[in-house]
Design a protein around this motif. Structure first.
Motif, PDB file in Angstrom:
ATOM      1  N   UNK A 186       0.676   4.549  10.661  1.00 35.00           N
ATOM      2  CA  UNK A 186       2.336   5.292  11.166  1.00 35.00           C
ATOM      3  C   UNK A 186       3.117   4.950   9.807  1.00 35.00           C
ATOM      4  N   UNK A 187       2.692   3.902   8.305  1.00 34.46           N
ATOM      5  CA  UNK A 187       3.470   3.696   7.497  1.00 34.46           C
ATOM      6  C   UNK A 187       3.099   5.382   6.495  1.00 34.46           C
ATOM      7  N   UNK A 188       1.696   5.027   6.520  1.00 34.68           N
ATOM      8  CA  UNK A 188       0.762   5.884   5.352  1.00 34.68           C
ATOM      9  C   UNK A 188       0.953   7.019   6.125  1.00 34.68           C
ATOM     10  N   UNK A 189       0.787   7.810   7.240  1.00 35.62           N
ATOM     11  CA  UNK A 189       0.731   9.209   7.513  1.00 35.62           C
ATOM     12  C   UNK A 189       2.132   9.168   7.969  1.00 35.62           C
ATOM     13  N   UNK A 190       3.929   9.250   8.009  1.00 35.77           N
ATOM     14  CA  UNK A 190       4.190   9.296   7.526  1.00 35.77           C
ATOM     15  C   UNK A 190       4.683   9.987   6.133  1.00 35.77           C
TER      16      UNK A 190
ATOM     17  N   UNK B  39      12.419  10.067   2.086  1.00 38.95           N
ATOM     18  CA  UNK B  39      10.919   8.803   2.097  1.00 38.95           C
ATOM     19  C   UNK B  39      11.119   7.609   1.515  1.00 38.95           C
ATOM     20  N   UNK B  40      12.644   7.571   0.824  1.00 37.52           N
ATOM     21  CA  UNK B  40      13.099   6.061   0.370  1.00 37.52           C
ATOM     22  C   UNK B  40      13.396   5.764   1.963  1.00 37.52           C
ATOM     23  N   UNK B  41      14.326   6.077   1.905  1.00 37.64           N
ATOM     24  CA  UNK B  41      14.727   5.369   3.921  1.00 37.64           C
ATOM     25  C   UNK B  41      12.974   5.346   4.957  1.00 37.64           C
ATOM     26  N   UNK B  42      12.400   5.534   4.590  1.00 31.81           N
ATOM     27  CA  UNK B  42      11.278   4.750   4.790  1.00 31.81           C
ATOM     28  C   UNK B  42      10.841   4.141   4.233  1.00 31.81           C
ATOM     29  N   UNK B  43      10.287   4.174   3.462  1.00 31.82           N
ATOM     30  CA  UNK B  43      10.582   2.105   2.614  1.00 31.82           C
ATOM     31  C   UNK B  43      11.430   1.260   2.966  1.00 31.82           C
ATOM     32  N   UNK B  44      12.298   1.622   3.113  1.00 33.00           N
ATOM     33  CA  UNK B  44      13.112   0.824   3.342  1.00 33.00           C
ATOM     34  C   UNK B  44      12.718   0.256   4.699  1.00 33.00           C
ATOM     35  N   UNK B  45      12.940   1.064   5.654  1.00 33.92           N
ATOM     36  CA  UNK B  45      12.565   0.586   6.494  1.00 33.92           C
ATOM     37  C   UNK B  45      11.201   0.325   7.114  1.00 33.92           C
ATOM     38  N   UNK B  46      10.309  -0.020   6.226  1.00 38.45           N
ATOM     39  CA  UNK B  46       8.400  -0.732   6.366  1.00 38.45           C
ATOM     40  C   UNK B  46       9.169  -1.803   5.579  1.00 38.45           C
ATOM     41  N   UNK B  47       9.896  -1.922   4.683  1.00 39.23           N
ATOM     42  CA  UNK B  47      10.350  -3.324   3.689  1.00 39.23           C
ATOM     43  C   UNK B  47      10.865  -4.519   4.981  1.00 39.23           C
ATOM     44  N   UNK B  48      12.130  -3.788   5.310  1.00 39.48           N
ATOM     45  CA  UNK B  48      12.206  -4.530   6.923  1.00 39.48           C
ATOM     46  C   UNK B  48      11.379  -4.848   7.542  1.00 39.48           C
TER      47      UNK B  48
ATOM     48  N   UNK C 285       0.643  -0.987   0.222  1.00 38.67           N
ATOM     49  CA  UNK C 285       0.034  -0.028  -0.184  1.00 38.67           C
ATOM     50  C   UNK C 285       0.722   1.659   0.243  1.00 38.67           C
ATOM     51  N   UNK C 286       2.254   0.747   1.552  1.00 36.39           N
ATOM     52  CA  UNK C 286       3.102   2.022   0.935  1.00 36.39           C
ATOM     53  C   UNK C 286       3.545   2.811  -0.485  1.00 36.39           C
ATOM     54  N   UNK C 287       3.735   1.575  -1.250  1.00 37.12           N
ATOM     55  CA  UNK C 287       4.365   1.708  -2.979  1.00 37.12           C
ATOM     56  C   UNK C 287       4.188   2.179  -3.773  1.00 37.12           C
ATOM     57  N   UNK C 288       1.857   1.886  -3.642  1.00 39.51           N
ATOM     58  CA  UNK C 288       1.357   2.396  -4.257  1.00 39.51           C
ATOM     59  C   UNK C 288       0.798   3.847  -3.731  1.00 39.51           C
ATOM     60  N   UNK C 289       1.212   4.267  -2.784  1.00 35.49           N
ATOM     61  CA  UNK C 289       0.511   5.398  -2.406  1.00 35.49           C
ATOM     62  C   UNK C 289       1.504   6.973  -3.119  1.00 35.49           C
TER      63      UNK C 289
END
Length: 196
Positions: free
Chosen positions: A143-147, A119-128, A101-105
């Motif tokens: 939280x993921x979407x809010x950030x 934002x790139x580092x945030x997506x890496x953190x979500x992936x991890x 969902x985060x990648x789609x957004x």
């Protein structure tokens, strides 16, 4: 890192594969999210031919090391190597949905090319976090979407939530229910405003 290819720069970059679509007889278009340029739509030539080397390296939702070239009108992806596919092995299904969902957004909200390191580092953190079983998945998703909405300027970060915003995802526990309700409302309102 940059090299020259027939007077075009080869740009080496980590990239998330947001999605892909068939183009012409044997080509594909891929939507990549990079740290340096944000969302880039690149053509991959001949990738649908049998035996094409790149075919297995541009799977949706994976993190790749990409070599891309910016032509006059289009980007071209000339080589790629999978750095991490979070869906190989065990993963938490609800957290995986949050990641997708985060990648789609990001794909829908990043309109113009430009650097997006935070934002790139945030997506890496979500992936991890995908492999970690979730205890409070709806709040994690919020939280993921809010950030993301704050990083892209769709929400304003208030002083009282700066600590939560800067806290690593892996360290976020269960906040008071009042905070959860507030963030869910903020995220819902922002998404409704953007007609997504």
């Amino acid at each position: 890192m940059v090299e020259l290819l027939h007077m075009h720069q080869i740009i080496h970059s980590e990239a998330f594969v947001l999605k892909s679509a068939e183009s012409g007889e044997a080509n594909k278009r891929v939507w990549l999210f990079t740290r340096e340029f944000g969302v880039v739509v690149a053509t991959v030539q001949g990738v649908r031919k049998s035996g094409a080397k790149l075919k297995s390296h541009i799977t949706d939702y994976t993190l790749i090391n990409a070599d891309i070239v910016k032509g006059r009108e289009v980007w071209r992806l000339i080589s790629a190597q999978v750095e991490h596919n979070p869906f190989v092995g065990t993963y938490d299904e609800l957290r995986a949905r949050s990641f997708i969902r985060a990648l789609g957004l990001v794909g829908r909200l990043c309109i113009e090319e430009g650097p997006e390191p935070e934002l790139f580092e945030h997506l890496k953190a979500v992936m991890e976090t995908i492999a970690v079983p979730s205890s409070n998945s709806p709040f994690f998703d919020t939280i993921v979407i809010w950030k993301i909405l704050i990083m892209l300027g769709y929400l304003e970060l208030t002083n009282d939530l700066e600590g939560l915003f800067s806290m690593p995802l892996k360290d976020i526990g269960d906040p008071p229910s009042g905070i959860i309700k507030r963030l869910i409302k903020e995220v819902t309102d922002a998404i409704n405003r953007t007609h997504l």
